[in-house]
Design a protein around this motif. Structure first.
Motif, PDB file in Angstrom:
ATOM      1  N   UNK A  73       0.836  -1.207   0.000  1.00 48.04           N
ATOM      2  CA  UNK A  73       0.000   0.000   0.000  1.00 48.04           C
ATOM      3  C   UNK A  73       0.868   1.254   0.000  1.00 48.04           C
ATOM      4  N   UNK A 115      -3.522   0.053  -4.777  1.00 42.89           N
ATOM      5  CA  UNK A 115      -4.823   0.104  -4.111  1.00 42.89           C
ATOM      6  C   UNK A 115      -5.458  -1.276  -4.115  1.00 42.89           C
ATOM      7  N   UNK A 116      -6.531  -1.386  -3.366  1.00 45.82           N
ATOM      8  CA  UNK A 116      -7.227  -2.658  -3.147  1.00 45.82           C
ATOM      9  C   UNK A 116      -6.199  -3.741  -2.807  1.00 45.82           C
ATOM     10  N   UNK A 117      -5.394  -3.461  -1.778  1.00 43.80           N
ATOM     11  CA  UNK A 117      -4.379  -4.419  -1.363  1.00 43.80           C
ATOM     12  C   UNK A 117      -5.050  -5.475  -0.501  1.00 43.80           C
ATOM     13  N   UNK A 140      -3.789  -3.235  -6.981  1.00 46.73           N
ATOM     14  CA  UNK A 140      -4.109  -2.684  -8.295  1.00 46.73           C
ATOM     15  C   UNK A 140      -3.480  -1.302  -8.402  1.00 46.73           C
ATOM     16  N   UNK A 161      -3.743   2.375  -9.765  1.00 49.51           N
ATOM     17  CA  UNK A 161      -4.770   3.276 -10.319  1.00 49.51           C
ATOM     18  C   UNK A 161      -4.232   4.691 -10.458  1.00 49.51           C
TER      19      UNK A 161
END
Lengths: 291, 212
Positions: A266, A271-273, A289, A291
């Motif tokens: 992170x 993101x979305x870890x 992801x 972004x």
């Protein structure tokens, strides 16, 4: 008000940087349980892999009782490869992940997907296998030929010698980045994560499969016994190299916990870890992801 | 398949035990902002994917095309939990929002008796599915899968509640549950009936027997 909030966020960031930098320094100067210089670490790790390369896959099968195949299948199914993908597998020397990605893309289901999508000649699937160790790459190239199905001559499979901390690929060029059982051996984890962030496109995914920490009470003791007694013995018996496998087992214990590593990902702006524990934490798949 | 457990570090307990409360709050705010950005991007992709549903179905292919349309790598589709279900659920939420907007902007409800009010609202909602009717059976089968059924039931429960509220229901007793359950059954039966009703315009006549 806004200034105070920004100052607080900056303080938080500096403090977390300080906490993690002391940890990262420890990782960069540790070779298993031994303390070594930073420059020395990559040389030592290089020696380990040059030594284990010929028996790497056999030892994986023996140590994990064949489970490593299922773990790698799980990693690739999480990745969900698609035709036209540009994928980078780092520290993927012997090619296991790359072969699975290509086979997934060329499989029957995926061919149906291709019919649905518009044909675009620019969107040619490319899987890059990057490894710092030439011995591992040559084992991988041999496997590609043995595996057949045109993998040996496939233009979609590209073998690249390179360093995870200083990749030679362009910014925003990859749809996917995987590193399986490799990030533990990198001297500066944060540099590898930053490079992963750099080469991924927007929407691209980072996936890491790595041996991790078991906290389940009784199972932990069994696992520790297995790791420290049986694995180096198998290494000595099969590969004639006890020390390399001792390094392997110690480096697993020195690697950050699942939560800590997720925080590091992170911090690299992913993101979305999330992470998924397999076998109670023996192995964890972290994903993020860009972004 | 090996035993596996999935953790989302930033949606459960705070990830560290040693920070004080103020730092934890700052962290939580940053994590919320990050999560919102991912959710926004996911919504963009799903929104763009809906325009491909008629051609490609409620599928990964549609979402891959959607991701390409908004300029993101199609890899992001791999990060959606329960992929096709994410698309169907997004569409259901979108229709619910559109229905709420239409009700607010006026459907001439006060002039009608109760059954006509409900009929009109249900018709308005089901009409939103007509453009996708050729692929709606696929959406229904995705929603019926065990892993997706709890979310789809929740969405339908919210939908029938919204319909009854708009029709002017004021009940506070067991009737609240009875009305919603019955309407849920009627709504689903009508939805399935729509799938086999090929004659153009006949759905719009709304067989009054359904509401007898």
């Amino acid at each position: 008000m806004a200034i105070r909030t920004r100052a607080r966020i900056l303080t938080n960031r500096l403090q977390s940087m300080f906490l993690s930098s002391s940890f990262l320094h420890d990782h960069a100067t540790s070779f298993g349980y031994k303390e070594v210089g930073e420059e020395e670490k990559s040389k030592l790790v290089g020696n380990v892999f040059s030594s284990v390369a010929p028996n790497y896959d056999l030892m994986n099968d023996l140590m994990s009782v064949g489970l490593h195949r299922l773990w790698k299948d799980r990693l690739v199914s999480k990745l969900a490869p698609f035709p036209g993908m540009k994928h980078l597998d780092v520290a993927g020397g012997t090619g296991d992940i790359a072969f699975r990605v290509l086979e997934s893309i060329n499989g029957v289901k995926r061919r149906a997907l291709q019919d649905g999508l518009e044909d675009n000649s620019e969107d040619e699937t490319r899987v890059f296998v990057c490894d710092i160790n030439p011995a591992m790459l040559s084992v991988g190239k041999k496997h590609a030929i043995e595996r057949g199905g045109g993998l040996g001559e496939a233009q979609s499979l590209v073998w690249v010698e390179g360093d995870a901390e200083a990749l030679t690929f362009d910014d925003d060029s990859m749809d996917g980045y995987t590193i399986a059982f490799g990030i533990r051996n990198v001297t500066h984890i944060e540099r590898a994560l930053a490079e992963a962030y750099r080469v991924l496109k927007r929407g691209g995914r980072f996936l890491c499969l790595e041996l991790s920490h078991v906290e389940v009470p009784v199972f932990k003791q069994i696992y520790d016994l297995y790791s420290f007694s049986i694995i180096p013995a198998i290494g000595e018996f099969v590969a004639g190299d006890r020390d390399s496998y001792q390094y392997l087992v110690e480096s697993i214990r020195r690697f950050p916990s699942q939560e800590k590593f997720a925080q590091m990902i992170a911090d690299a702006r992913f993101q979305k870890v999330e992470y998924e524990n397999l076998i109670g934490g023996v192995v964890a798949i972290h994903s993020g992801v860009k972004l | 398949m090996p035993l596996s457990t999935l953790y989302r570090p930033f949606s459960t307990k705070p990830h560290t035990n040693h920070k004080n409360q103020k730092e934890a709050e700052g962290d939580k705010r940053r994590q919320r902002d990050c999560r919102r950005e991912y959710r926004d991007e996911q919504a963009c992709v799903l929104d763009a994917a809906i325009s491909h549903v008629v051609r490609l179905g409620w599928s990964e292919e549609a979402m891959i095309c959607g991701a390409k349309d908004v300029g993101l790598s199609p890899s992001i589709v791999g990060s959606f939990a329960r992929k096709e279900a994410a698309l169907v659920e997004y569409f259901m939420d979108l229709c619910l929002q559109k229905l709420a907007d239409k009700i607010e902007s006026g459907l001439d409800l006060p002039d009608l008796i109760l059954s006509q009010r409900i009929s009109k609202i249900v018709r308005t909602r089901l009409e939103m599915q007509i453009p996708y009717i050729s692929k709606w059976h696929q959406a229904l089968s995705i929603q019926a899968q065990p892993v997706n059924i709890s979310t789809s039931l929740k969405q339908r429960a919210i939908l029938v509640d919204e319909i009854w509220d708009a029709a002017g229901d004021q009940s506070m007793d067991i009737n609240w549950y009875v009305k919603r359950t019955v309407l849920g059954g009627i709504y689903s039966a009508t939805e399935v009936y729509m799938l086999t009703d090929h004659s153009p315009g006949s759905f719009l006549s709304m067989n009054p027997l359904i509401f007898a």
